[in-house]
Design a protein around this motif. Structure first.
Motif: not given
Length: 184
Positions: A19-23, A25-28, A59-61
């Motif tokens: 998933i591609l997320v704003d920097k 909002k990674v923790g959320f 990009q979160l894996k």
């Protein structure tokens, strides 16, 4: 003879998700997806957190075991979560969309009046009175967009913030249901 012990891991099948997320909002996202059985794929995350793309996205894996007991229900809740996130992001973007269009339109109208003022002054003989009549709304059209934008954004925030808070509550409720399925 010494006894040799095999320490071979038991096979586990995983499914993977990027998933591609704003920097910011990674923790959320990491906390939320954890409630649907996803864990961070450590083999890739250290590299991903160091390299954000030009738009400030990471990009979160993620991965989760395929053998989860309530996998179908968790997937359904996850889709509902993702849909709610998309709706919340649309609401966030709508805060400034109308204000931007109104400010741009006002600026363009001001520019048209200023062009009329310039044409009036370069006319032979110069039409000074007409130049002044066009210049006043022209300057107003250049000055007002900033105030118009701020005022419209403020009003839109007052309308949208309760809806965004409602969506946030819905997200937390969905995550709670997912967590309950994982712990049962």
């Amino acid at each position: 003879m010494s006894e040799q012990v095999n320490h071979i891991k038991e096979y586990r099948g995983y499914e993977y998700k990027d998933i591609l997320v704003d920097k910011d909002k990674v923790g959320f996202y990491l906390d939320s997806y954890e409630n649907f059985g996803w864990t961070v794929d450590e083999r890739f995350m250290s590299r991903a957190l160091q390299t954000a793309n030009a738009k400030g996205k990471i990009q979160l894996k993620l991965r989760r075991e395929r053998g989860l007991i309530n996998r179908v229900e968790l997937t359904r809740l996850q889709r509902h979560f993702e849909d709610s996130i998309a709706q919340m992001e649309r609401l966030e973007r709508s805060k400034t969309a109308t204000a931007t269009m109104a400010a741009l339109t006002t600026g363009l109208i001001g520019t048209a009046f200023m062009a009329g003022s310039v044409f009036a002054v370069i006319h032979e003989p110069p039409l000074i009175l007409l130049c002044i009549m066009f210049a006043i709304p022209g300057f107003l059209g250049w000055i007002l967009p900033n105030f118009l934008y701020k005022n419209l954004v403020f009003k839109r925030n007052e309308e949208i913030n309760p809806l965004i808070q409602q969506k946030r509550d819905e997200l937390y409720e969905i995550c709670g249901k997912g967590h309950k399925l994982l712990t049962n």
